[in-house]
Design a protein around this motif. Structure first.
Motif, PDB file in Angstrom:
ATOM      1  N   PRO A 424      76.093  -3.895 -66.758  1.00 60.47           N
ATOM      2  CA  PRO A 424      75.694  -2.480 -66.697  1.00 60.47           C
ATOM      3  C   PRO A 424      74.800  -2.143 -65.509  1.00 60.47           C
ATOM      4  CG  PRO A 424      75.563  -3.269 -68.949  1.00 60.47           C
ATOM      5  CD  PRO A 424      75.838  -4.464 -68.097  1.00 60.47           C
ATOM      6  N   GLU A 425      73.910  -3.069 -65.146  1.00 62.95           N
ATOM      7  CA  GLU A 425      73.015  -2.806 -64.013  1.00 62.95           C
ATOM      8  C   GLU A 425      73.801  -2.701 -62.713  1.00 62.95           C
ATOM      9  OE1 GLU A 425      72.518  -5.160 -66.300  1.00 62.95           O
ATOM     10  OE2 GLU A 425      70.901  -4.124 -67.385  1.00 62.95           O
ATOM     11  N   GLN A 426      74.792  -3.583 -62.540  1.00 61.83           N
ATOM     12  CA  GLN A 426      75.619  -3.531 -61.336  1.00 61.83           C
ATOM     13  C   GLN A 426      76.417  -2.222 -61.279  1.00 61.83           C
ATOM     14  OE1 GLN A 426      77.749  -7.185 -62.126  1.00 61.83           O
ATOM     15  NE2 GLN A 426      76.682  -8.271 -60.479  1.00 61.83           N
ATOM     16  N   ILE A 427      76.967  -1.821 -62.427  1.00 66.43           N
ATOM     17  CA  ILE A 427      77.760  -0.591 -62.473  1.00 66.43           C
ATOM     18  C   ILE A 427      76.907   0.616 -62.115  1.00 66.43           C
ATOM     19  CG2 ILE A 427      78.941   1.005 -64.055  1.00 66.43           C
ATOM     20  CD1 ILE A 427      80.073  -1.482 -65.465  1.00 66.43           C
ATOM     21  N   ARG A 428      75.708   0.700 -62.695  1.00 69.91           N
ATOM     22  CA  ARG A 428      74.852   1.853 -62.426  1.00 69.91           C
ATOM     23  C   ARG A 428      74.350   1.852 -60.979  1.00 69.91           C
ATOM     24  NH1 ARG A 428      73.614   4.898 -66.802  1.00 69.91           N
ATOM     25  NH2 ARG A 428      74.266   4.037 -68.807  1.00 69.91           N
ATOM     26  N   ALA A 429      74.117   0.672 -60.433  1.00 64.77           N
ATOM     27  CA  ALA A 429      73.698   0.598 -59.030  1.00 64.77           C
ATOM     28  C   ALA A 429      74.801   1.099 -58.114  1.00 64.77           C
ATOM     29  CB  ALA A 429      73.313  -0.832 -58.675  1.00 64.77           C
ATOM     30  N   GLN A 430      76.055   0.729 -58.424  1.00 66.34           N
ATOM     31  CA  GLN A 430      77.176   1.184 -57.609  1.00 66.34           C
ATOM     32  C   GLN A 430      77.414   2.680 -57.803  1.00 66.34           C
ATOM     33  OE1 GLN A 430      78.537  -0.251 -55.248  1.00 66.34           O
ATOM     34  NE2 GLN A 430      79.325  -2.304 -55.627  1.00 66.34           N
ATOM     35  N   LEU A 431      77.288   3.149 -59.053  1.00 66.04           N
ATOM     36  CA  LEU A 431      77.506   4.568 -59.304  1.00 66.04           C
ATOM     37  C   LEU A 431      76.468   5.433 -58.590  1.00 66.04           C
ATOM     38  CD1 LEU A 431      78.578   4.685 -63.061  1.00 66.04           C
ATOM     39  CD2 LEU A 431      79.914   5.407 -61.078  1.00 66.04           C
ATOM     40  N   ALA A 432      75.260   4.898 -58.433  1.00 63.95           N
ATOM     41  CA  ALA A 432      74.233   5.644 -57.703  1.00 63.95           C
ATOM     42  C   ALA A 432      74.682   5.915 -56.277  1.00 63.95           C
ATOM     43  CB  ALA A 432      72.916   4.874 -57.714  1.00 63.95           C
ATOM     44  N   ARG A 433      75.459   4.999 -55.713  1.00 70.38           N
ATOM     45  CA  ARG A 433      75.967   5.196 -54.353  1.00 70.38           C
ATOM     46  C   ARG A 433      77.056   6.259 -54.301  1.00 70.38           C
ATOM     47  NH1 ARG A 433      74.575   1.092 -50.765  1.00 70.38           N
ATOM     48  NH2 ARG A 433      73.311  -0.556 -51.691  1.00 70.38           N
TER      49      ARG A 433
END
Length: 528
Positions: A424-433
């Motif tokens: 989930p942390e990786q997904i949210r970090a990418q979605l922030a971009r």
């Protein structure tokens, strides 16, 4: 005042959930050509429908001088209906033919009026818009319309409007699905129209043919003289001034905060000194108490003065920031999509398309290929053939409808489904971009605006596992506002794989660095 114009007075309208879209909208749009721009979800299409009378405002009025015609974004035509009926001239033709055969009634003459050459006028207009393949001669007006491409549907719909000889013309994304030749024909129609034209479009070439630009923003309409390039220059200058105002306001707020701290330190020192004098009783008590009250009053005034200055500085900063536009950029890095030079991505060998052409296509390495051709030639069919051939690398397609996800799930859940091994942390970090920050990634896809939906679709396909090394885009710029078009361009430019894109948007193709352009003809696929 101009001979033709549109007037909106105190117009109010709300979405079905009760959220207001317009509340007291006032505007006058004079004759000439006006481009209506604004973010996806700002209400451009809704405003056109209110003007056209297809929707009713909750309050206020819309006045159009003259006769009005409206071309919506999504036109559907019954393929079994005769062409003359779609054009709205079927009854007139029947009356005309009865009169010519000697069986005409007074009612027939009333129907025809002065339109004795309506068939020739219709045929001329159809040919002017490049629809000779549909209606070659007057006799073809009697046949069913049959299957049309998206571009042909738009042009036939436009023909039916122009035959009414309107004085006010409303066009919602009229260049969607039009090939280059058809676009040029439509540009000519718009430039030669003598009344009022209001155009919602992301087509910069069309917007640069406008006399004025009307920007819909935060429920208000602001009109700029000049075309889209002039509008962009004005906005850029205003943004530069706004950014300078924000910098100045931030500096002033920091200064006022420092002065408030310094004042508090000074007051604390005075208080300690006064308390020391009081404790040592060097003056009479009555004098000491008077000095203490005076000091407290003075301190209160000084403190309140500095607090007021800080509050004023905060408000000035808020006002300056409010004038800044949210022009955030999509910034992604997609190394896993990389395709090495020489790697075979697609091999399509002597494949016959449903439209009859027999084509071959090889894509090698990180090529960026534009697929062009006239409306109805079979470009989407060619993309389908590439998919059916089984590309040699993982691939993803971005259809025009952006239907690549579960509508009821959130943005983060859709990306998680496409990339099950990402935490989930990786997904949210990418979605922030992709500009989905914080709680934005928890929004259900069904609630997203057009621009958000595009970014969610891009995130879903580009962050998928395995990473796509081939991307198929079918008219990706249709219905996008210009900020969303910029986001699409930024995301595609971050992509490192091979690209096949069907688009008539020449500027977009230049911006994404197309390396090869292939035109689909009636016989073959040829290099342009």
């Amino acid at each position: 005042m101009s001979n033709t114009f549109l007037s909106l007075s105190d117009v109010a309208f709300s979405w079905p959930d009760g959220e207001p879209l317009f509340d007291g909208l006032d505007a006058v749009i004079a004759d000439g050509r006006t481009g209506l721009v604004g973010l996806n979800g700002s209400g451009k299409s809704t405003l056109l429908r209110l003007i056209a009378g297809e929707m009713t405002p909750e309050r206020g009025s819309v006045t159009a001088a003259g006769t009005l015609a409206y071309l919506p974004q999504d036109i559907t035509l019954d393929t079994g209906v005769q062409i003359d009926r779609i054009l709205g001239i079927d009854e007139m033709r029947k009356s005309l033919h009865r009169i010519e055969s000697g069986d005409g009634s007074p009612q027939d003459f009333e129907v025809v009026q002065d339109n004795w050459d309506i068939e020739e006028v219709a045929l001329s207009l159809l040919h002017r818009l490049g629809l000779e393949s549909i209606v070659a001669g007057v006799e073809d007006l009697d046949r069913p319309v049959g299957a049309l491409s998206g571009g042909e549907t738009i042009l036939l719909g436009l023909t039916s409007l122009l035959l009414r000889e309107p004085t006010v013309l409303l066009l919602d994304e009229p260049t969607n699905n039009l090939d280059d030749e058809a676009r040029e024909r439509l540009y000519g129609i718009v430039e030669q129209f003598s009344g009022t034209v209001v155009v919602v479009s992301h087509d910069r070439a069309l917007l640069d043919r406008m006399d004025s630009i009307a920007e819909l923003r935060a429920g208000g309409l602001r009109i700029f003289g000049g075309n889209y390039s002039v509008y962009e220059a004005i906005i850029a200058a205003e943004q530069a001034n706004a950014e300078a105002a924000v910098r100045d306001a931030r500096a002033d707020m920091q200064k006022q905060k420092r002065e408030l701290v310094e004042a508090r330190i000074k007051l604390d020192r005075r208080k300690r000194y006064g308390q020391k004098m009081f404790d040592t009783k060097r003056e009479p008590k009555i004098v000491m108490n008077m000095r203490k009250r005076q000091a407290e009053e003075s301190a209160g005034k000084l403190r309140n003065n500095h607090i007021a200055k800080v509050d004023d500085a905060k408000q000035s900063l808020a006002d300056a920031e409010a004038s800044l536009r949210d022009d955030r950029e999509v910034r992604v890095d997609l190394p896993d999509t990389e395709v090495h030079p020489g790697q075979v991505v697609v091999h399509l060998d002597e494949t016959r398309l449903r439209s009859g052409q027999q084509v071959s296509l090889d894509v090698v390495g990180p090529e960026r290929i534009a697929l062009t051709g006239r409306n109805g030639i079979g470009k989407t069919t060619l993309l389908d053939a590439v998919i059916a051939s089984g590309p040699k690398v993982p691939f993803k397609a971005l259809p025009q409808r952006l239907d690549v996800f579960d509508e009821s799930a959130s943005v983060a859940e859709n990306v998680a489904a496409a990339a099950p091994h990402a935490n989930p942390e990786q997904i949210r970090a990418q979605l922030a971009r992709f500009l989905f920050r914080g709680n934005d990634s928890d929004k259900a896809v069904a609630t997203l605006s057009g621009g958000e939906r595009l970014r969610a679709a891009l995130a879903t396909i580009l962050l998928a596992e395995p990473a796509p090394k081939l991307l198929l885009l079918d008219e990706p710029t249709n219905n996008l506002d210009l900020p969303s078009l910029a986001h699409l361009t930024q995301a595609v430019n971050s992509y490192r794989g091979a690209l096949l894109v069907v688009s008539h948007d020449k500027q977009f193709l230049r911006d994404i660095g197309v390396t090869r352009s292939l035109a689909l003809t009636d016989e073959d696929l040829v290099t342009e």
